[in-house]
Design a protein around this motif. Structure first.
Motif, PDB file in Angstrom:
ATOM      1  N   ARG A  48      16.382 -12.025  46.182  1.00 29.69           N
ATOM      2  CA  ARG A  48      17.570 -12.562  46.858  1.00 29.69           C
ATOM      3  C   ARG A  48      18.807 -12.039  46.136  1.00 29.69           C
ATOM      4  O   ARG A  48      18.864 -12.024  44.910  1.00 29.69           O
ATOM      5  N   VAL A  49      19.789 -11.621  46.931  1.00 31.27           N
ATOM      6  CA  VAL A  49      21.002 -11.010  46.396  1.00 31.27           C
ATOM      7  C   VAL A  49      22.200 -11.666  47.069  1.00 31.27           C
ATOM      8  O   VAL A  49      22.147 -11.983  48.260  1.00 31.27           O
ATOM      9  N   GLU A 105      27.174 -14.648  51.937  1.00 31.86           N
ATOM     10  CA  GLU A 105      25.882 -15.051  52.482  1.00 31.86           C
ATOM     11  C   GLU A 105      24.770 -14.366  51.677  1.00 31.86           C
ATOM     12  O   GLU A 105      24.829 -13.159  51.446  1.00 31.86           O
ATOM     13  N   ASN A 106      23.785 -15.133  51.259  1.00 29.10           N
ATOM     14  CA  ASN A 106      22.678 -14.533  50.515  1.00 29.10           C
ATOM     15  C   ASN A 106      21.860 -13.619  51.416  1.00 29.10           C
ATOM     16  O   ASN A 106      21.706 -13.875  52.608  1.00 29.10           O
ATOM     17  N   ILE A 107      21.333 -12.563  50.811  1.00 27.91           N
ATOM     18  CA  ILE A 107      20.485 -11.610  51.529  1.00 27.91           C
ATOM     19  C   ILE A 107      19.116 -11.597  50.863  1.00 27.91           C
ATOM     20  O   ILE A 107      19.027 -11.532  49.632  1.00 27.91           O
ATOM     21  N   ALA A 127      15.605  -6.429  55.351  1.00 27.71           N
ATOM     22  CA  ALA A 127      16.642  -7.300  54.803  1.00 27.71           C
ATOM     23  C   ALA A 127      17.006  -8.338  55.850  1.00 27.71           C
ATOM     24  O   ALA A 127      17.223  -7.996  57.020  1.00 27.71           O
ATOM     25  N   THR A 128      17.038  -9.598  55.434  1.00 27.29           N
ATOM     26  CA  THR A 128      17.435 -10.678  56.340  1.00 27.29           C
ATOM     27  C   THR A 128      18.469 -11.543  55.622  1.00 27.29           C
ATOM     28  O   THR A 128      18.500 -11.584  54.392  1.00 27.29           O
ATOM     29  N   SER A 129      19.299 -12.217  56.397  1.00 27.16           N
ATOM     30  CA  SER A 129      20.155 -13.202  55.755  1.00 27.16           C
ATOM     31  C   SER A 129      19.303 -14.445  55.503  1.00 27.16           C
ATOM     32  O   SER A 129      18.208 -14.582  56.048  1.00 27.16           O
ATOM     33  N   GLU A 130      19.810 -15.353  54.654  1.00 29.64           N
ATOM     34  CA  GLU A 130      18.940 -16.446  54.223  1.00 29.64           C
ATOM     35  C   GLU A 130      18.572 -17.386  55.369  1.00 29.64           C
ATOM     36  O   GLU A 130      17.572 -18.091  55.299  1.00 29.64           O
ATOM     37  N   LEU A 135      18.854  -8.282  59.318  1.00 25.33           N
ATOM     38  CA  LEU A 135      19.994  -7.408  59.023  1.00 25.33           C
ATOM     39  C   LEU A 135      19.603  -5.934  59.171  1.00 25.33           C
ATOM     40  O   LEU A 135      20.319  -5.173  59.798  1.00 25.33           O
ATOM     41  N   ALA A 136      18.475  -5.553  58.568  1.00 26.96           N
ATOM     42  CA  ALA A 136      18.074  -4.147  58.623  1.00 26.96           C
ATOM     43  C   ALA A 136      16.596  -4.014  58.306  1.00 26.96           C
ATOM     44  O   ALA A 136      16.028  -4.841  57.588  1.00 26.96           O
ATOM     45  N   THR A 137      15.995  -2.971  58.850  1.00 20.34           N
ATOM     46  CA  THR A 137      14.633  -2.609  58.445  1.00 20.34           C
ATOM     47  C   THR A 137      14.687  -1.202  57.863  1.00 20.34           C
ATOM     48  O   THR A 137      15.620  -0.439  58.137  1.00 20.34           O
ATOM     49  N   ALA A 138      13.684  -0.867  57.067  1.00 24.12           N
ATOM     50  CA  ALA A 138      13.677   0.462  56.454  1.00 24.12           C
ATOM     51  C   ALA A 138      12.254   0.959  56.326  1.00 24.12           C
ATOM     52  O   ALA A 138      11.307   0.173  56.245  1.00 24.12           O
ATOM     53  N   ALA A 139      12.120   2.281  56.324  1.00 23.21           N
ATOM     54  CA  ALA A 139      10.837   2.925  56.063  1.00 23.21           C
ATOM     55  C   ALA A 139      11.125   4.102  55.153  1.00 23.21           C
ATOM     56  O   ALA A 139      12.101   4.833  55.360  1.00 23.21           O
TER      57      ALA A 139
END
Lengths: 154, 145
Positions: A48-49, A105-107, A127-130, A135-139
């Protein structure tokens, strides 16, 4: 990821302690973001960031920050799947953005290493907000055991 | 529908710089924009927080990708005749070489700006343009203001 995480290899667990200490005390970017580990297991990481206003572009957090966070955590997911610690290099990374994070907002960033074949790992991240908003997907793919100057991104 | 782009000029440069002035992350990148050989050139001015691995002092791969994405957006928004807003859809970055703890220069090639989607390629190097450290294929969702 509902089951208990599988334990890390001992050498990797020790390396992660050193990385976390360096991140929180010395690294100018990650000490500011102060990532908090939520789940650390074999081939899977979640942190969490709380992003600072430094990453604003207009009223929202620039999505480039998601790329920075996901590249980092996806590299760590590769490490978490190894028996012994080795340098890594990102080969390529695709980030798809759903929506932008809001300041304060925490991520939550999660990554799963799907496997490592011929020294190349295949990793996916999210990545999602809490509150659960995507928010985003990655590969991405990472080279394991680089000997040149192009080693780990962390 | 295809949107035509303005030629690079002092006007497009001023538009790109104005977008950076209002942006915290633009300042965090230390963004500098100039015109070189008829194209807009975007510079990430190296700073310690851009480091990935402190031992080998390479730029963070995510920082490289984020700056390529930032430069691509500035190029599209500064060169379309009508004011647009843009949101990143996808960024696919290839890390071609190891990077160092110095500035990163970026050139952007806009492949197509349609009514809703722009396709852009951004390439970054450190000193020698023939030795690119990364390239990215970027898609943006564009909106009329």
């Amino acid at each position: 990821m509902t089951d208990a995480p599988q334990p890390l290899a001992p050498g990797i667990a020790m390396a992660f302690q050193g990385i976390q200490a360096a991140f929180t005390k010395e690294h100018p970017l990650f000490s500011e973001l102060a990532p908090k580990p939520l789940r650390v297991g074999r081939g899977e990481i979640a942190v969490r960031v709380t992003p600072s206003e430094r990453f604003l572009d207009g009223d929202t957090i620039h999505p480039g920050l998601m790329t920075i966070l996901l590249d980092t955590i996806m590299g760590m997911a590769t490490w978490s799947d190894l028996e012994t610690f080795q340098p890594l290099a990102t080969i390529n990374l695709q980030t798809d953005t759903y929506t932008h994070a809001k300041p304060g907002e925490n991520i939550v960033c999660e990554a799963i290493c799907e496997g490592i074949m011929d020294d190349v790992s295949i990793v996916r991240g999210k990545a999602t907000s809490e509150d659960g908003t995507l928010l985003a997907t990655a590969a991405g793919t990472f080279m394991v055991g680089t000997r040149s100057a192009q080693v780990s991104r962390i | 529908m295809r949107r035509d782009l303005l030629d690079v000029s002092e006007e497009t440069l001023a538009r790109a710089r104005a977008l950076v002035e209002g942006s915290n992350i633009g300042a965090w990148f230390g963004t500098r924009i100039s015109i070189e050989n008829g194209e807009q050139r975007y510079r990430l001015t190296f700073d310690e927080p851009h480091i990935g691995n402190p031992v080998i002092r390479a730029l963070h791969g995510g920082v490289i990708s984020a700056f390529l994405q930032y430069a691509a957006t500035l190029e599209v928004l500064s060169r379309t005749p009508e004011p647009l807003r843009a949101r990143s859809i996808s960024v696919h970055t290839s890390y071609l070489r190891g990077s160092r703890d110095v500035d990163l220069d970026v050139a952007v090639s806009v492949q197509r700006v349609g009514r809703r989607i722009a396709f852009v390629e951004a390439r970054g190097w450190q000193g020698d343009r023939e030795r690119e450290v990364a390239s990215a294929q970027i898609a943006l969702r564009v909106f009329e203001e």
